[in-house]
Design a protein around this motif. Structure first.
Motif, PDB file in Angstrom:
ATOM      1  N   UNK A 189       0.829  -1.205   0.000  1.00 43.43           N
ATOM      2  CA  UNK A 189       0.000   0.000   0.000  1.00 43.43           C
ATOM      3  C   UNK A 189       0.860   1.251   0.000  1.00 43.43           C
ATOM      4  N   UNK A 190       2.020   1.187   0.648  1.00 43.26           N
ATOM      5  CA  UNK A 190       2.896   2.350   0.739  1.00 43.26           C
ATOM      6  C   UNK A 190       4.311   1.959   0.325  1.00 43.26           C
ATOM      7  N   UNK A 191       5.019   2.856  -0.376  1.00 44.41           N
ATOM      8  CA  UNK A 191       6.434   2.590  -0.679  1.00 44.41           C
ATOM      9  C   UNK A 191       7.256   2.657   0.601  1.00 44.41           C
ATOM     10  N   UNK A 192       8.395   1.940   0.611  1.00 43.65           N
ATOM     11  CA  UNK A 192       9.208   1.882   1.821  1.00 43.65           C
ATOM     12  C   UNK A 192      10.674   2.096   1.484  1.00 43.65           C
ATOM     13  N   UNK A 193      11.311   2.971   2.220  1.00 41.40           N
ATOM     14  CA  UNK A 193      12.748   3.207   2.061  1.00 41.40           C
ATOM     15  C   UNK A 193      13.481   2.119   2.827  1.00 41.40           C
ATOM     16  N   UNK A 194      14.241   1.276   2.098  1.00 39.09           N
ATOM     17  CA  UNK A 194      14.903   0.136   2.740  1.00 39.09           C
ATOM     18  C   UNK A 194      16.415   0.297   2.820  1.00 39.09           C
ATOM     19  N   UNK A 195      16.980   1.241   2.034  1.00 42.45           N
ATOM     20  CA  UNK A 195      18.431   1.463   2.082  1.00 42.45           C
ATOM     21  C   UNK A 195      18.723   2.857   1.545  1.00 42.45           C
ATOM     22  N   UNK A 196      19.846   3.411   1.979  1.00 40.24           N
ATOM     23  CA  UNK A 196      20.248   4.754   1.549  1.00 40.24           C
ATOM     24  C   UNK A 196      21.756   4.773   1.374  1.00 40.24           C
ATOM     25  N   UNK A 197      22.208   5.268   0.216  1.00 36.66           N
ATOM     26  CA  UNK A 197      23.630   5.264  -0.106  1.00 36.66           C
ATOM     27  C   UNK A 197      24.093   6.681  -0.437  1.00 36.66           C
ATOM     28  N   UNK A 198      25.276   7.084   0.031  1.00 38.59           N
ATOM     29  CA  UNK A 198      25.795   8.406  -0.343  1.00 38.59           C
ATOM     30  C   UNK A 198      26.165   8.453  -1.823  1.00 38.59           C
ATOM     31  N   UNK A 199      25.849   9.565  -2.486  1.00 45.26           N
ATOM     32  CA  UNK A 199      26.187   9.720  -3.897  1.00 45.26           C
ATOM     33  C   UNK A 199      25.317   8.874  -4.799  1.00 45.26           C
ATOM     34  N   UNK A 200      25.799   8.669  -6.028  1.00 47.43           N
ATOM     35  CA  UNK A 200      25.061   7.893  -7.023  1.00 47.43           C
ATOM     36  C   UNK A 200      25.445   6.428  -6.934  1.00 47.43           C
ATOM     37  N   UNK A 201      24.466   5.584  -6.774  1.00 44.37           N
ATOM     38  CA  UNK A 201      24.680   4.131  -6.773  1.00 44.37           C
ATOM     39  C   UNK A 201      23.754   3.540  -7.830  1.00 44.37           C
ATOM     40  N   UNK A 202      24.324   3.125  -8.929  1.00 42.46           N
ATOM     41  CA  UNK A 202      23.504   2.591 -10.031  1.00 42.46           C
ATOM     42  C   UNK A 202      23.682   1.086 -10.179  1.00 42.46           C
ATOM     43  N   UNK A 203      23.761   0.394  -9.029  1.00 45.59           N
ATOM     44  CA  UNK A 203      23.847  -1.055  -9.032  1.00 45.59           C
ATOM     45  C   UNK A 203      22.821  -1.624  -8.054  1.00 45.59           C
ATOM     46  N   UNK A 204      22.117  -2.605  -8.487  1.00 41.89           N
ATOM     47  CA  UNK A 204      21.171  -3.320  -7.625  1.00 41.89           C
ATOM     48  C   UNK A 204      20.936  -4.693  -8.237  1.00 41.89           C
ATOM     49  N   UNK A 205      21.001  -5.717  -7.416  1.00 45.56           N
ATOM     50  CA  UNK A 205      20.901  -7.072  -7.928  1.00 45.56           C
ATOM     51  C   UNK A 205      19.847  -7.860  -7.161  1.00 45.56           C
ATOM     52  N   UNK A 206      19.270  -8.801  -7.832  1.00 48.09           N
ATOM     53  CA  UNK A 206      18.308  -9.710  -7.224  1.00 48.09           C
ATOM     54  C   UNK A 206      18.591 -11.127  -7.665  1.00 48.09           C
ATOM     55  N   UNK A 207      18.050 -12.087  -6.943  1.00 45.87           N
ATOM     56  CA  UNK A 207      18.259 -13.503  -7.260  1.00 45.87           C
ATOM     57  C   UNK A 207      16.943 -14.131  -7.671  1.00 45.87           C
ATOM     58  N   UNK A 208      16.949 -14.748  -8.839  1.00 51.98           N
ATOM     59  CA  UNK A 208      15.801 -15.532  -9.297  1.00 51.98           C
ATOM     60  C   UNK A 208      16.080 -16.994  -8.964  1.00 51.98           C
ATOM     61  N   UNK A 209      15.197 -17.595  -8.209  1.00 56.55           N
ATOM     62  CA  UNK A 209      15.411 -18.968  -7.730  1.00 56.55           C
ATOM     63  C   UNK A 209      14.328 -19.886  -8.291  1.00 56.55           C
ATOM     64  N   UNK A 210      14.754 -20.959  -8.926  1.00 53.67           N
ATOM     65  CA  UNK A 210      13.840 -21.961  -9.469  1.00 53.67           C
ATOM     66  C   UNK A 210      14.079 -23.272  -8.715  1.00 53.67           C
TER      67      UNK A 210
END
Length: 263
Positions: A189-210
């Motif tokens: 229902x609401x967006x949530x801030x889960x992490x904060x990084x100084x400056x520009x961080x243009x990397x984010x990864x996730x894992x797809x599990x089968x």
């Protein structure tokens, strides 16, 4: 044989279990109940100088009632044993006949190449926050929320509690330029801030599990580009209780204490 893998095992270890510990594929649809006959093996007898051992048929446990019953109901060729019932009693060279390898397992390690619409639940949002101003009595967190709402349209933002004590130091480290990781999926229902990084961080990864009945595959993917960065696969360890789900259900019903019957 023919893989050439070898190892040391306690006396009484089923040949099927030894093969699996070595990573040797031996098919067993019934989960070790000696009903499918897919786990047939044979002993190569003789003096193997290369391995410094003498292999003989009597280095396996005698044929038991399960194997005799299978041989009566179906055909068990001469010299063949069911590896789920045959127990190691001494040095052995075991041959896995190729005619028994019907469904050799393939562990997928590469993702299929196809177009998938990128819609991650986590978004990396770069913002430039206003510096403190005596004439605008807003705290660091309030100004951060205002910047995110203005630039990315995330209103009514929740903030993970563990972040609140660190917002001030992160803003100053980034000289009021930070990247906020915002989590919001279709059920939120609401967006949530889960992490904060100084400056520009243009990397984010996730894992797809089968998680499949025979294999488990993991793919590391970029949440920004959708590109698969790395892939790996392994056998599902539950395969020892049967290659199909019904065999595993049957095993649990027959072994409510969770221990594998060895007879």
């Amino acid at each position: 044989m023919p893989s050439g893998k070898r190892g040391h095992f306690p006396v009484g270890t089923p040949v099927l279990e030894a093969a699996r510990q070595l990573g040797v594929y031996v098919e067993s649809v019934c989960g070790g109940r000696a009903t499918c006959g897919r786990c047939q093996v044979s002993v190569q007898e003789g003096n193997f100088a290369k391995h410094k051992i003498v292999s003989a048929n009597d280095h396996l446990s005698p044929i038991g009632p399960k194997e005799r019953r299978y041989a009566e109901v179906r055909d068990l060729p001469e010299g063949r044993r069911l590896s789920c019932s045959a127990l190691i009693q001494g040095d052995l060279v075991i041959d896995v006949p190729q005619d028994t390898v019907i469904n050799a397992q393939v562990v997928r390690k590469a993702a299929d190449e196809r177009v998938i619409a990128r819609d991650p639940a986590v978004h990396m949002c770069y913002v430039e926050v206003e510096e403190p101003d005596m004439h605008k009595p807003l705290g660091d967190l309030d100004r951060l929320k205002a910047a995110i709402a203005a630039d990315w349209k995330y209103d009514n933002l929740e903030v993970d509690f563990h972040l609140i004590p660190h917002v001030q130091s992160i803003l100053r480290k980034g000289e009021w330029k930070v990247t906020a990781a915002i989590h919001r999926d279709q059920d939120s229902e609401r967006p949530r801030l889960i992490a904060l990084y100084p400056g520009l961080k243009n990397e984010a990864y996730g894992i797809a599990c089968d998680i499949g009945s025979t294999t488990i595959a993991m793919h590391l993917s970029s949440l920004l580009s959708g590109r698969t960065v790395a892939s790996a696969g392994a056998s599902n360890p539950q395969i020892r209780f049967g290659e199909d789900l019904m065999s595993r259900v049957s095993y649990v019903m027959m072994n409510p204490d969770g221990r594998e019957a060895m007879t």
